[in-house]
Design an enzyme around this catalytic site. Structure first.
Site: not given
Length: 672
Positions: A358, A538, A407, A492, A405, A387, A409
């Site tokens: 992000c 997100h 991902d 969320k 991911q 991670r 946004h």
């Protein structure tokens, strides 16, 4: 059902079964709060019975079984110190500090002792105690004393430790006594409860499953304890059904299938939690990514690419180096200069492997001035992140140290939030259905009641939470609202799915965020000509490609739909002389994009069939003299069924249709 409020105050007797002689009820919900069955209720109270087979009842049953386990351990090993013993999904655990690790023989002895405690039908009796009283009674239990220290501080309740909310929770400190038939307390534990009325209620629908190590309060800086896991159900039949599900899950374990089907591996030379994808696994992953990319582009998303590493300033601005430092890999020092003696002459710059995508997407947004006409802005990336997971937490592809991911946004104006969230949720569900998942439910995470645990205005939280609530309800799916589970910066929606054997997996998340736009000072020019702050959404569809792949692998037990199968068709000649005929058919299939091959090995036909069935190839084409003469083939399917005399044109058309329709083909009926 709801028990009518009594006409006057009622004390439920100690055995707890005055109102429910069939013993199906094990606890009560009084004015929405779970209570022991032995409780006093007032005339104005709303009282609901809690049965053992309800979600709350199962948690109470499992928590009570954990206490029986702890008592049994201390009967056998009196010097064992108690950690925590919460209920968990499908079971429970209890942590112990012991001189020597538990052995399988210990587990057998503990189980026999638990059976004795169950037969003794000890009553669980709740007592409210002061902090001093709790310290006195738990004086020989150092971990319980530590929980008492935490009870009133900022780490109290669910935040005190992994699973510690079962011990101290919020409100009064309480101790549960186990009382025998003579009224004597034979054991006790610091616990918030509630519990079943007596140990006999636990019955014989439980078992101990395994032993593991666990750090106290989940930190490797703390002592390592011994954890005993178990499971508990209202009946022996339900226990057996669960054990059968576990056996099926073991057969479907993605780590086992990944090796058998030659899909991926974790070479020691690379490191724990870092996977490599083999050719067949790469084909499946590639199909997943390509399909997702097509759908995203059609849905108005733009793909971006960002580096795997960044200067530390980016993660200071995003606050990840404050809130997530322990989950990040150590810094890499760049551009440092030293003299011949090794002295630093120029200080270097710390770089970090990115744990999230992000912040980099935010920088793309911020690269130039934005207008309300640019919004919503939808950015997508298959971004690999890193991670620093503890080695004990790693688990195949579902918990790794490096993963990708899918991902996205989205940057939206406040008045676009509800519409865009609805669009995102609809998109996510339709995409997951493309992959053969159909059973969904939603969880709406809302802010905590305590103001210190969230940022932003009441107006923002009310507006954004209501927007997500309306979207969730409009989806038609089951919606569970959970207070206190939102991130500190916004509510969320989590989407959960059930797989082929009934397990629930959390997949996609739609997270509202006003924190990062504020931290990075994001703006857009509104129709009024003034500067405004966008809202950030997100959205991860799969969560991570690796984890989603593992879920699909287990869901299908390796037998993927034709469109995802690494090898879609294998042609097997009845004898060597029919290989050329099948070569021509396979070339025709390949020309249409089908992943097909002919098995020209020296193995006998029946062995070839067994080999490719074991490899879960969805379609086998078999041909001999009769087929060659007639211009036909025979289809053989994963379940062993067969359809003969299909013309080559029809065979090609059926295969193409199964791929286009993303069909799961295991039997002849699936391709009819």
């Amino acid at each position: 059902m709801t028990v009518a409020s009594p006409s006057s105050d009622v004390s439920f007797p100690a055995d707890g079964f005055a109102l429910f002689p069939d013993r199906s009820v094990i606890a009560l919900r009084v004015n929405g709060e779970l209570k022991d069955l032995a409780v006093t209720v007032e005339a104005a109270d709303t009282v609901e019975p809690v049965t053992a087979d309800s979600p709350d009842g199962l948690s109470i049953l499992r928590h009570s079984t954990a206490h029986i386990l702890a008592q049994a351990v201390q009967r056998i090993k009196p010097q064992a110190n108690l950690g925590i013993g919460p209920p968990i999904t499908d079971g429970f655990y209890y942590d112990f500090a012991v001189d020597e690790p538990f052995t399988p023989e210990d587990l057998k002895a503990i189980k026999k002792e638990m059976e004795r405690i169950v037969r003794e039908n000890q009553r669980f009796v709740r007592r409210v105690v002061s902090e001093d009283e709790a310290r006195s009674e738990m004086a020989d239990e150092p971990f319980k004393l530590e929980l008492i220290d935490l009870a009133g501080g900022p780490g109290s309740g669910a935040n005190a430790a992994e699973g510690a909310s079962a011990e101290i929770g919020a409100g009064d400190l309480t101790i549960y006594d186990n009382v025998d038939r003579d009224g004597e307390t034979v054991w006790k534990d610091l616990c918030r409860g509630p519990h079943v009325p007596g140990t006999r209620i636990v019955g014989n629908g439980w078992d101990l499953t395994r032993i593991a190590g666990a750090y106290w309060r989940g930190s490797e800086k703390n002592p390592q304890l011994q954890r005993i896991y178990g499971t508990a159900w209202p009946s022996k039949d339900e226990l057996r059904a669960y054990q059968q599900r576990l056996e099926e899950a073991a057969k479907r374990d993605h780590r086992k299938l990944g090796k058998e089907l030659d899909l991926f591996s974790f070479p020691e030379e690379i490191g724990s939690g870092l996977s490599v994808w083999h050719p067949k696994g790469g084909v499946i992953r590639g199909e997943m990514e390509q399909h997702a990319r097509r759908r995203h582009v059609e849905g108005g998303y733009t793909y971006v690419y960002t580096p795997h590493i960044s200067k530390e300033d980016l993660f200071l601005t995003s606050n990840h180096l404050v809130t997530y430092r322990e989950g990040m890999f150590p810094p890499i020092v760049m551009d440092e200069e030293r003299d011949a003696e090794g002295n630093i002459t120029k200080k270097g710059q710390d770089y970090y492997l990115k744990p999230m995508n992000c912040p980099m997407h935010i920088l793309i947004y911020k690269e130039r001035a934005r207008s309300y006409r640019d919004l919503p802005m939808r950015l997508a990336e298959n971004g690999t992140v890193y991670r620093n997971e503890l080695s004990g937490a790693l688990h195949g592809l579902t918990r790794v140290r490096g993963f990708t991911q899918d991902d996205s946004h989205l940057f939206v104006t406040p008045d676009q939030l509800e519409t865009e969230t609805a669009r995102v949720l609809e998109f996510v569900i339709s995409m997951l259905r493309d992959f053969g998942l159909e059973d969904f439910e939603l969880e709406l995470s809302m802010r905590d009641d305590e103001k210190s645990k969230w940022i932003g205005s009441d107006e923002f939280w009310d507006y954004s939470t209501n927007a997500l609530r309306q979207v969730a309800i409009a989806s038609g799916l089951k919606v569970t609202e959970v207070a206190g589970e939102a991130a500190f910066y916004g509510p969320k929606i989590d989407l959960k799915t059930r797989d082929a054997i009934g397990r629930t997996w959390q997949l996609s998340t739609v997270q509202v965020d006003v924190n990062l736009p504020e931290r990075f000072d994001l703006e857009y020019t509104g129709p009024d000509g003034e500067k405004h702050r966008p809202i950030m959404i997100h959205r991860a569809l799969f969560g991570s490609i690796e984890r989603f792949f593992a879920i699909l692998l287990e869901h299908y037990a390796g037998a993927f739909p034709v469109w995802l199968a690494p090898v879609q068709v294998v042609a097997i000649p009845v004898a060597e002389q029919f290989g050329d005929y099948l070569d021509e058919i396979v070339e025709r299939l390949r020309a249409t994009g089908v992943r097909a091959e002919v098995d020209h090995s020296d193995d006998r036909m029946q062995k070839k069939i067994r080999t490719h069935t074991t490899q879960k190839v969805p379609l086998q084409l078999i041909a001999g003299e009769q087929d060659r003469s007639a211009g036909t083939v025979s289809f053989r399917f994963r379940d062993g069924s067969q359809t003969n005399g299909i013309t080559v044109d029809e065979a090609v058309a059926k295969i193409a249709a199964a791929i286009a329709d993303r069909t799961l083909v295991n039997t002849a009926a699936d391709l009819a």
